[in-house]
Every structure is written in C-alpha cells, then in structure tokens.
Enzyme design. Structure first.
Site, PDB file in Angstrom:
ATOM      1  N   GLY A  94     -44.658  10.945  29.180  1.00  0.00           N
ATOM      2  CA  GLY A  94     -45.236   9.975  28.263  1.00  0.00           C
ATOM      3  C   GLY A  94     -46.744   9.952  28.390  1.00  0.00           C
ATOM      4  O   GLY A  94     -47.320  10.491  29.334  1.00  0.00           O
ATOM      5  N   THR A  97     -52.430   4.517  28.085  1.00  0.00           N
ATOM      6  CA  THR A  97     -53.831   4.218  27.804  1.00  0.00           C
ATOM      7  C   THR A  97     -54.762   4.959  28.750  1.00  0.00           C
ATOM      8  O   THR A  97     -55.842   5.398  28.355  1.00  0.00           O
ATOM      9  CB  THR A  97     -54.074   2.702  27.934  1.00  0.00           C
ATOM     10  OG1 THR A  97     -53.129   2.010  27.116  1.00  0.00           O
ATOM     11  CG2 THR A  97     -55.477   2.334  27.488  1.00  0.00           C
ATOM     12  N   VAL A 101     -48.033  10.695  32.131  1.00  0.00           N
ATOM     13  CA  VAL A 101     -47.021  10.690  33.183  1.00  0.00           C
ATOM     14  C   VAL A 101     -46.245  11.989  33.053  1.00  0.00           C
ATOM     15  O   VAL A 101     -45.654  12.261  32.006  1.00  0.00           O
ATOM     16  CB  VAL A 101     -46.071   9.484  33.072  1.00  0.00           C
ATOM     17  CG1 VAL A 101     -45.020   9.544  34.183  1.00  0.00           C
ATOM     18  CG2 VAL A 101     -46.838   8.174  33.148  1.00  0.00           C
ATOM     19  N   ASP A 210     -45.805  -9.140  33.459  1.00  0.00           N
ATOM     20  CA  ASP A 210     -45.618  -8.310  32.261  1.00  0.00           C
ATOM     21  C   ASP A 210     -44.194  -7.767  32.217  1.00  0.00           C
ATOM     22  O   ASP A 210     -43.977  -6.586  31.949  1.00  0.00           O
ATOM     23  CB  ASP A 210     -46.632  -7.164  32.239  1.00  0.00           C
ATOM     24  CG  ASP A 210     -46.712  -6.489  30.868  1.00  0.00           C
ATOM     25  OD1 ASP A 210     -46.316  -7.129  29.870  1.00  0.00           O
ATOM     26  OD2 ASP A 210     -47.157  -5.330  30.800  1.00  0.00           O
TER      27      ASP A 210
END
EC number: 2.7.11.1
Length: 626
Positions: A94, A97, A101, A210
């Site tokens: 992936g 920002t 990864v 989060d």
C-alpha cells in the site's frame, strides 16, 4: 452496505474546532448510490486482482522460456532486488501519506514481514515527526496477540524502515464491505479481540485515538491486529487532551467539539462505532456533509435495527453515550453479559496480586538491554519504586512482564501456565536485585548507584549491600518457612502482602524500639526466587513516611542447606533452601550461621543499628538452615 466516506478524507482532516469550520461537501446521497459505490469498489478491486494475476502468469511464462535466458533473467532480478538489513523488499502492499508499505522477506528464515518506509523529507515537511516517534515508541514495546508487532527500526539518511509483523488477511473494513453485517458470534469474536488490545494499551497508559476498521488488520486465521499508532498519545494523570484526532465517523463528540478529554473514553466511543458496524454493516453516524455528520454525532441518536438483541442495544447505548462521564469504560464493556459469552481465557489473563508483588529481575535486565535507554539496573529499580507510574522505564518493565503472562492467541492455557517463562539463554548469574517497598512503607526511595554514570549526588553515597536467600521452591513454601522461623525466634511482624513483611525482635522493655527489617520475595528467573533482607533503620531515623534513605544490606550467594521442622499436612514436602555468605568488603561474618540467637550486649550498651540488623539476619538464616 457499509459506507465509509472518511476513508478518503481522514488524512486531510486532523479535526479541531467546530464542524462548521470544516469545508462542506455535497449533501447526503441516497442509499442506492452507496450500494453502487460499494459494488464499484468491489469490481475495481477484482479487476486489479485479475491484472495482477495476468502479469504474474506472463512473468512465469517468460521465466520458463527455453535456452540460457532463464538463468540470466533470474540473475538480473536478483541483482535488482533491494535489501535493507536482513530483509529483501518485494511487492508494495500500500501507499500512504509518508511512504509505502512493502513485503519483506527475511533472507535467513524466509519469513514475511511488512516494511513501512517513511521518507524523512516528507515527515519533516508535514511536521509529523512526533507522530512517527510515538508510533515507534509504542509499537516497539507492545507485545500482545492482537496488536501489530514492530520487530526492528532501520534508519538511513533518506528513509526510516519499520520492520513490522506481516498480516495477510487485509483490513477489517474490506471484510465488512465484502460480507456485510456479520453474525453475532463472529462479530463478538472480533470485538472481544479489539477490546483486549485496547485494554492492553490503556493499562500501559496509551490511547490509540484513531480506532477504525481501516486500522484493524486480519491475519490468515481472521484474528484482529490493531495497527497505526501514529495518533496515539501517552496518558498522564491530571492531564487532558484537546487535539482532534482520528476519523470523523468514529470520533467522539468531545473530540469534534474541541473539548478537553482524558483519552480512554474516546477509544471506547470508537469501539462502540466499530461494534455497530460489525453487527449492522453500516455506521451509526454517517453523512456526506461534514457539518451534518457532526450534528448527528453530537446528538448521540442512531438507529437500532430490530434484529439487534436487547443486551447488544444496551451495550451500544452505553458506549455511545454523548456524556463522557456517563459513557461505559473498558471495564464496563468487559463485564457486560453479552461480551462475556464465549470469552477466550487468553484475552484477559487473571493477574494474581501476590504474584504481581514479586519483582521479575529478568524483566529488569531486559529493560537495561534496550539500546535506546542505556540505563543500569538501579535506575530501573528507582523508577519502579518512584511515585510516577508513567515513567518510561516502569512502562517498559510492565510491558515485558505482561508479555510473559499473555499466551499465544490460539492456545487456551490455565492460570499457572501464564506464569511459566522460558528464558532466552537459560538463567544467568544473579545480579543485584531491585528493592520494592510497599506504598504504605515508603513513598519513594532514592537508591545509591555504583555505576560511574550516576549523578553527582548519588556518586557520593556509599555502595549498597544486599542480603538474601535464594530458593527454587514455590513462593508460598518459602514464605511458610520464613513465618515458621520468625515464630520460632519469637519475633514480631507485620504482613504488607503475602510476600512482603516487616519484622523485628520483641522489645526487652516497654520503651524499647528494636530496629525493623523488611523481608521481600523476588523472582530471579524461571525457577528460582530471592528472599531479600533489608534494614529499615535509616527510614526509621529519617521520618515516619520514610521517603528515601540509604540502607544497609549485603549480597549472599548460597550453600545448600536442608530445612527441618514439622509441617502441616496441607503443605507440600520440605523445600530445599540455599544460603551462604559472599565475600565481604568490610567485615568477616563467617560465624553468622550460628544456631543460637546472639545474647544481648554486655553492660546494656546498644549495638549499632547495622550490627543488630546483621544479627537478626544471622538468626533467621541459621533457623532456616536447620
């Protein structure tokens, strides 16, 4: 279906302030369009998978072509591989920002890891250095079956590589999109694992802030792994947070309103939203228009479908209570009847308070081995004895001890098995042990440090001595023999806990005040325990609270000596106790193991506090050795 608009905007919005300050988006769309969007997402994912499979097939056919081209291409591919440390980087999982990864392969074991690549320039430009530092600090110590594991951090001039646990099941978000609302048993299983991980974080003074299905990953057995601790924060008693973190759909009312909050309550709210999504396949608060979404969240009103059982509805309303003071705590959630059903034992291993009072010296040593800390054992001891439960050394120690207690997530172990620890290289030499004084005896102790890196004030203090008896018997057997010996010597004692007592000789006269001694049992390694003898003379001479002082003690390696004496039928067989005296620097106490209690001083002169302490120790050791 499960609509989740904050997935595309959560990186752009850090929250803060009233919702009206945020940029408004289009008005709410009909539910039919949401279904079309979800279907489009599935189809696009499927097409990407087909293209990937097709490319893989093409590559395979090229590799199998006749001639010497196969080996040449293989060599070229090997040369083109990027290697970081012991890991070979593979395909990209992936893009975020701050970087990518990628899959990493450990070149020796061939195990897969996830390598999070963070670009230093992007980190600085986006002013998120603190965010990255928090994630690394928290994940490097967290060891829980349902929290993603950070194995290593590799730094280069241009990038930071976080070597993390690889999970292949994808995000819980995608799982919900694919399956819709889950069956109650499956939803409860996911929720139990999530709460176990969140409770672990809170007990170690960390709030995630989060929590959402995108940050909950699944392994190959569909076990939850909590990830992305970038917005997490360390909790401090008396401090409140104001930063607006996380995604709007999962944010608590006090967060989007910019109000002060302590921390754990916002994670509870997010867990309530996740539970609703698991059971219903939709979000309790959802709107394309952000101000409208915030109004819904602040109202706390959400639909409750008829298929939800009454206990679940009660739990949801308790967790999604607008007033944080009335909102459920993690303890409330764990104690709920619906949550308790089919709850695996390993998720919340029971903590025996008596066992917890025994200091694990191996854990203390492990803390000192962290390169980031560069501390001596005495400094870890000082942190454990101090008044600050949030000290970074105390947190590290407790995390290590917890890791020894938590079993593998697929095993269901008994309580005794939770405390069986396998050392990495077997039991090592016995170092000086930490002293833990109960809060009722001493609020804080400043130890004397021997290392040259100690502060100037501590460097001027005299070196510590330690006295103790080491045994491989069970803790309760050791203390049984201690109480038997104290009774035989006609001593007086006060029990602070089953493994910590204050003892003194019976006074000869009503006005006499004999010196007191602390007996505390510590765990040395997997198989042995150390009974520490500590003089409390300095604490007595200082103040009633005994905030800090030097103390006299000495260290004793041991010679085996059998224990004789009657034992009640309920106790196990006699233990094997070790006791002997190490080389002394000041005095020769070779006659300390005498069989009789030393007579009082001639002429009624008072012995020094230190000598009386040694005589009490000698009497106890002599009695235990018989």
């Amino acid at each position: 279906m499960f609509s989740h608009q904050d997935r595309d905007r959560d990186r752009k919005e850090d929250g803060g302030g009233d919702g009206t300050e945020m940029k408004s988006k289009s008005r709410s769309q009909p539910s039919g369009l949401n279904r079309v969007k979800n279907l489009s997402r599935k189809l696009s994912a499927k097409s990407r998978k087909e293209r990937k499979d097709r490319d893989s097939t093409d590559n395979s056919s090229k590799m199998s072509s006749p001639g010497g081209e196969t080996s040449t291409k293989q060599q070229q591919e090997l040369k083109a591989q990027i290697k970081i440390g012991h890991y070979i980087l593979k395909e990209t999982l992936g893009v975020g920002t701050f970087g990518k990864v990628k899959v990493g392969i450990h070149e020796t074991t061939q195990y897969k890891v996830a390598v999070k690549i963070l670009n230093r320039q992007k980190i600085k430009s986006l002013d998120v250095v603190g965010k990255i530092r928090r994630e690394i600090q928290n994940l490097s110590l967290f060891r829980h079956p349902h929290i993603i594991r950070l194995y290593q951090v590799i730094s280069t001039p241009s990038d930071i590589f976080m070597i993390m646990e690889h999970v292949s099941g994808g995000e819980l978000f995608d799982y919900i999109v694919k399956h819709g609302r889950l069956k109650t048993a499956e939803a409860r299983r996911f929720f139990q694992q999530i709460i176990s991980g969140v409770d672990y974080c809170h007990r170690h003074m960390v709030v995630h802030r989060d929590l959402k299905p995108e940050n909950l990953l699944l392994d190959e057995q569909n076990n939850v792994k909590i990830a992305d601790f970038g917005l997490s924060n360390i909790m401090t008693d008396g401090d409140f947070l104001r930063t607006s973190c996380g995604s709007p759909n999962y944010a608590a009312p006090e967060v989007i309103s910019g109000k002060l909050y302590a921390g754990p309550e916002v994670d509870v709210w997010s867990c309530g939203v996740i539970l609703y999504a698991l059971l219903c396949g939709t979000l309790p608060f959802d709107d394309e228009h952000v101000p409208s979404l915030f109004r819904k969240i602040k109202s706390g009103v959400f639909p409750t479908p008829d298929f939800l059982e009454r206990p679940i509805v009660n739990l949801l309303h308790h967790m999604l209570c607008v007033d944080p003071m009335k909102r459920a705590t993690i303890k409330d959630v764990i104690a709920h009847e619906w949550f308790q059903k089919d709850l695996p034992n390993y998720l919340f291993p029971p903590i025996n308070e008596s066992e917890a009072s025994i200091v694990d010296i191996e854990a203390v040593r492990e803390v000192t081995e962290f390169q980031r800390y560069h501390v001596a054992e005495e400094e870890v001891t000082s942190a454990l004895l101090g008044d600050d439960p949030h000290h970074h050394l105390s947190i590290a120690y407790n995390l290590i001890v917890d890791n020894k207690r938590i079993a593998d997530e697929t095993a269901k172990l008994s309580i005794e098995e939770f405390y069986q620890v396998t050392p990495n290289k077997g039991p090592g030499p016995v170092h000086r042990h930490p002293e833990r004084i109960a809060a009722s005896v001493s609020s804080k102790i400043t130890p004397t440090l021997d290392n040259t890196e100690a502060s100037g004030a501590n460097r001027n203090k005299r070196a510590k001595w330690h006295l103790g008896i080491r045994s491989q018997s069970r803790p309760e057997d050791i203390m049984f023999e201690v109480f038997r010996a104290m009774k035989q010597l006609d001593m007086e004692w006060k029990v602070l806990n089953p493994y910590h007592v204050i003892v003194r000789r019976k006074p000869d006269a009503p006005a006499a005040d004999p010196p007191k001694m602390s007996l505390q049992l510590y765990q040395v390694d997997q198989r042995s325990y150390l009974l520490d003898f500590k003089s409390l003379a300095d604490e007595e001479s200082g103040s009633a609270s005994a905030s800090s002082s030097r103390h006299a003690s000495m260290s004793m390696p041991q010679k085996p000596a059998g224990i004789r004496g009657t034992r009640t039928s309920s106790m196990p067989q006699a233990m094997s106790m070790e006791a002997s005296i190490e080389k002394m620097e000041v005095h020769d106490f070779s006659d300390m193991s005498c069989d009789v209690t030393p007579p009082p001083s001639p002429g009624g002169a008072k012995l020094s506090q230190t000598m009386q302490f040694f005589e009490i120790c000698a009497a106890l050791i002599g009695t235990l050795a018989r």
